[in-house]
Motif scaffolding. Structure first.
Motif, PDB file in Angstrom:
ATOM      1  N   LEU A 182      69.291 -59.187 130.358  1.00 53.48           N
ATOM      2  CA  LEU A 182      69.824 -57.835 131.273  1.00 53.48           C
ATOM      3  C   LEU A 182      69.770 -56.738 130.445  1.00 53.48           C
ATOM      4  N   GLN A 183      70.051 -56.543 129.278  1.00 57.10           N
ATOM      5  CA  GLN A 183      70.294 -55.350 128.561  1.00 57.10           C
ATOM      6  C   GLN A 183      68.958 -55.165 127.705  1.00 57.10           C
ATOM      7  N   THR A 185      65.618 -56.291 128.047  1.00 58.48           N
ATOM      8  CA  THR A 185      64.111 -56.700 128.564  1.00 58.48           C
ATOM      9  C   THR A 185      63.885 -55.691 129.876  1.00 58.48           C
ATOM     10  N   ALA A 186      62.600 -55.641 129.913  1.00 60.12           N
ATOM     11  CA  ALA A 186      61.982 -54.867 131.231  1.00 60.12           C
ATOM     12  C   ALA A 186      62.785 -55.432 132.193  1.00 60.12           C
ATOM     13  N   ASN A 189      66.092 -54.370 133.400  1.00 59.80           N
ATOM     14  CA  ASN A 189      65.782 -52.997 133.894  1.00 59.80           C
ATOM     15  C   ASN A 189      65.629 -52.938 135.393  1.00 59.80           C
ATOM     16  N   TRP A 190      64.885 -54.197 135.613  1.00 59.89           N
ATOM     17  CA  TRP A 190      64.311 -54.182 137.217  1.00 59.89           C
ATOM     18  C   TRP A 190      65.567 -54.588 137.760  1.00 59.89           C
ATOM     19  N   PHE A 192      68.821 -54.062 137.080  1.00 59.65           N
ATOM     20  CA  PHE A 192      69.610 -53.021 137.305  1.00 59.65           C
ATOM     21  C   PHE A 192      68.893 -52.082 138.665  1.00 59.65           C
ATOM     22  N   ALA A 193      67.712 -51.859 138.754  1.00 58.42           N
ATOM     23  CA  ALA A 193      67.070 -50.835 139.549  1.00 58.42           C
ATOM     24  C   ALA A 193      67.330 -51.472 140.934  1.00 58.42           C
ATOM     25  N   LYS A 197      69.204 -49.058 143.557  1.00 62.05           N
ATOM     26  CA  LYS A 197      68.611 -48.128 144.541  1.00 62.05           C
ATOM     27  C   LYS A 197      67.208 -49.102 144.803  1.00 62.05           C
ATOM     28  N   ALA A 200      64.125 -46.673 145.668  1.00 58.33           N
ATOM     29  CA  ALA A 200      63.630 -46.132 144.597  1.00 58.33           C
ATOM     30  C   ALA A 200      62.916 -47.047 143.414  1.00 58.33           C
ATOM     31  N   ALA A 201      63.337 -48.354 143.570  1.00 57.02           N
ATOM     32  CA  ALA A 201      62.921 -49.154 142.271  1.00 57.02           C
ATOM     33  C   ALA A 201      61.395 -49.536 142.850  1.00 57.02           C
ATOM     34  N   LEU A 204      58.602 -47.233 142.468  1.00 59.82           N
ATOM     35  CA  LEU A 204      58.034 -46.941 141.124  1.00 59.82           C
ATOM     36  C   LEU A 204      57.461 -48.336 140.639  1.00 59.82           C
ATOM     37  N   VAL A 206      58.539 -51.616 140.997  1.00 60.81           N
ATOM     38  CA  VAL A 206      59.295 -52.779 140.680  1.00 60.81           C
ATOM     39  C   VAL A 206      59.093 -53.917 141.662  1.00 60.81           C
ATOM     40  N   GLY A 263      73.846 -53.293 141.084  1.00 66.31           N
ATOM     41  CA  GLY A 263      73.265 -51.906 140.270  1.00 66.31           C
ATOM     42  C   GLY A 263      74.045 -51.760 138.958  1.00 66.31           C
TER      43      GLY A 263
END
Ligand SMILES: Nc1ncnc2c1ncn2[C@@H]1O[C@H](COP(=O)(O)OP(=O)(O)OP(=O)(O)O)[C@@H](O)[C@H]1O
Ligand SMILES: [Mg+2]
Lengths: 320, 272
Positions: A182-183, A185-186, A189-190, A192-193, A197, A200-201, A204, A206, A263
């Motif tokens: 979670l903290q 790795t990419a 990040n996905w 959380f995104a 939202k 928005a993810a 971009l 995701v 999120g």
């Protein structure tokens, strides 16, 4: 500044809650602060916490799983049945039941994402459906494994030290893996995104739908694994166990700083949330209070900790 | 000076000195019986801000969606860096460096600025067998890139939720620049901002232009786009009714065209 840096963690709220719980029970019974009691607490926390880690990861991606309790019971029962009634190789059985647990999670995800309905609804239905299946398997009777099965000892039966069961070790490893994912790795990040939202993810690039599906599957696997850990520790599983588990797991997650809407959240927080709830459970037994106080106490902690978390959130925005 | 009405002929490149970065030629788009765009030509140049203005339903969003690969034109063609291009999806357009910043869609409030900045293109470093986020690089590069367009954040680890609307736009703009965007499309970037914040965003746009990117700035508010625009394209009922270099026209003349319609303004200009 120091204090601000310290407050800048989502886990502070649950840490405060845990300290309060400890102080309350210690003042009532000195033995509460002992290695033996801590072992009991961690053992209970390991099973709840394994579920909570999966649920928390899914919640951060913006979805919910109410079927984890049924998945927990069904998976544990299937493992017991494959080993005792069908005499399967226990390792094969373990892999197969985890695949079933993953399947339950995947089904939750596929239905939620393709029918575009809230996962609260999908998994509410799944909770009832799989509970029914678990009850049908043994006509409502619990199932026990009396033989000495090394796999079950490895899962939860063995004690590594004093009252500490080996299941806690697996839980800590799982927690570390989820925390790093979670903290650091990419993919994290996905997650959380996607929960923060989704549109928005997606804009971009995701793969938001895939992220959600994967997290549904992981929540299912963790619920099933927790069932296996408990079977390993207790040697039996009942189709009526784990009915409070979904709410307890969600409670552990929100106490630990997770948002119900996604999120936002912390794996470490959810794990500390599970420890807090396990402490309440063990503490009430130790002071000789009736078990039904457990839910009342947990209810109080949930509301108080979340109120604290909201205040902390304002600090966290400024410092992470 | 009376506004000069031009017919929709292909723009004269020799006159401008530079070949456009992107061109749309005779673009048409219909939705059932509604003609959203009718024979629109547009040329977007590097280092220029093109203001795209027009009343509600004029066809601004439709035109932008064609340029960014969301829709395919029913007629007409697109050229990018002189080559004819066709976009099957917005991904194709992004691959060429065409980036759109939407007012409300651009950033995720509960994530840090750095995590937002690199979302979908996260830098990684190998630690043993693991591919981990390069958190340090994310923070440093983000702060550097933002300083570049003139926005100072306290720390790239702060959440986006603490930023003002203008600063959020800046971060989305900075992201486009950093990832090699060539054409930056801003859809109503100032519509929800205070005067002060709007002015800040206009300076960021100016910075982007100085770096040689092309910018399309869509707005209802001519007073927002006029100060930064090099050209202004006016749409009306799906047609292009004006295409002016800024020094050819005053903001008041533009306001008249947009609010009363090109025909009527032209007629009254002839009568004078
Ligand atoms: N997907 C669609 N289906 C049907 N009609 C559409 C669609 N998109 C746009 N239109 C129509 O095409 C015309 C142009 O719309 P467009 O959204 O491009 O205008 P706009 O200039 O962006 O307006 P606004 O300033 O309100 O955003 C309008 O009449 C609109 O109703
Ligand atoms: Mg529009």
């Amino acid at each position: 500044m120091r204090i601000k840096a310290l407050l800048g963690h989502r886990e502070v709220g649950v840490a405060v809650a845990l300290v309060v719980v400890y102080v309350v029970f210690m003042s009532m019974k000195k033995e509460f602060l002992s290695a033996g009691t801590l072992g009991d607490i961690v053992t209970v926390a390991a099973e709840l916490g394994t579920v909570a880690v999966g649920v928390s990861f899914l919640m951060i991606a913006g979805e919910m799983d109410l079927s984890v309790g049924s998945n927990f019971a069904l998976t544990g029962m299937l493992l017991a049945m494959f080993i005792t009634r069908f005499s399967w190789n226990p390792h094969l059985a373990f892999v197969v039941v985890l695949a079933c647990a993953a399947g339950i999670g995947a089904l939750n995800g596929l239905v939620t994402l393709s029918a575009r309905i809230p996962s609260f609804i999908t998994t509410l239905g799944a909770m009832m459906f799989w509970r029914g299946v678990a009850l049908y398997l043994t006509q409502g009777w619990p199932i026990s494994v009396f033989a000495d099965v090394p796999l079950l000892r490895w899962l939860g039966g063995a004690k590594v030290y004093h009252t500490f069961h080996i299941s806690a070790v697996w839980w800590l490893i799982i927690g570390a893996v989820f925390w790093v994912t979670l903290q650091k790795t990419a993919y994290g990040n996905w997650v959380f995104a996607t929960g923060g939202k989704r549109a928005a993810a997606r804009a971009l690039g995701v793969p938001d739908t895939r992220v959600k599906l994967v997290n549904f599957i992981l929540a299912g696997v963790m619920a099933g694994l927790a069932g296996c850990l408990q079977l390993g520790r207790m040697g039996s599983m009942s189709p009526v166990w784990g009915q409070d588990l979904p709410l307890e797991a969600i409670a552990a997650a929100v106490v630990g700083g997770n948002s119900l809407t996604g999120g936002v959240g912390s794996i470490l927080g959810a794990m500390l949330g599970a420890v807090t709830m396990a402490s309440i459970r063990i503490g009430l037994v130790m002071v000789g209070a009736p078990a039904y106080w457990y839910m009342a106490f947990v209810g109080f902690i949930v509301v108080a900790a979340v109120a604290l978390n909201v205040r902390l959130g304002e600090v966290i925005s400024w410092h992470r | 000076m009376a506004p000069v009405m031009r017919d929709s002929v292909a723009p004269n490149h020799a006159e401008q000195g530079t070949a456009p970065l992107m061109e749309g030629i005779c673009l048409c788009k219909r939705f059932g019986k509604v003609t959203a765009l009718e024979g629109v030509d547009i040329a977007i140049r590097r280092g220029e801000v093109t203001g795209l203005v027009g009343d509600n339903g004029a066809g601004k969003s439709t035109l932008i969606k064609i340029l960014t690969g969301v829709y395919r034109p029913d007629e007409g063609e697109l050229r990018f860096e002189g080559q004819r291009v066709e976009f099957a999806s917005p991904k194709d357009a992004r691959r060429l460096g065409i980036e759109t910043v939407y007012q409300d869609l651009a950033l995720i409030e509960n994530m840090s600025i750095a995590r937002n900045f690199f979302l979908g293109a996260e830098p990684q470093r190998k630690v043993g067998i693991l591919n981990l986020l390069d958190v340090r690089k994310m923070r440093l590069v983000t702060e550097e890139a933002l300083k570049d367009i003139g926005i100072a954040v306290r720390s790239a680890n702060d959440e986006v939720s603490v930023l003002s609307g203008g600063e959020r736009q800046a971060i989305a703009i900075g992201r486009t620049m950093h990832f090699g965007g060539k054409l930056l499309i801003l859809d109503e970037p100032t519509s929800a901002l205070s005067v002060h914040e709007t002015n800040k965003v206009l300076t960021y746009i100016d910075e982007v232009r100085k770096r040689g990117l092309a910018v399309i700035f869509i707005t209802h508010n001519l007073y927002h786009v006029y100060p930064v625009a090099d050209r202004i394209v006016v749409l009306e009922h799906g047609r292009k009714v004006g295409d002016f270099a800024k020094d050819e026209i005053s903001v008041d003349e533009l306001v008249q065209i947009v609010s009363y319609g090109a025909q009527r303004v032209a007629r009254s200009a002839r009568q004078q």
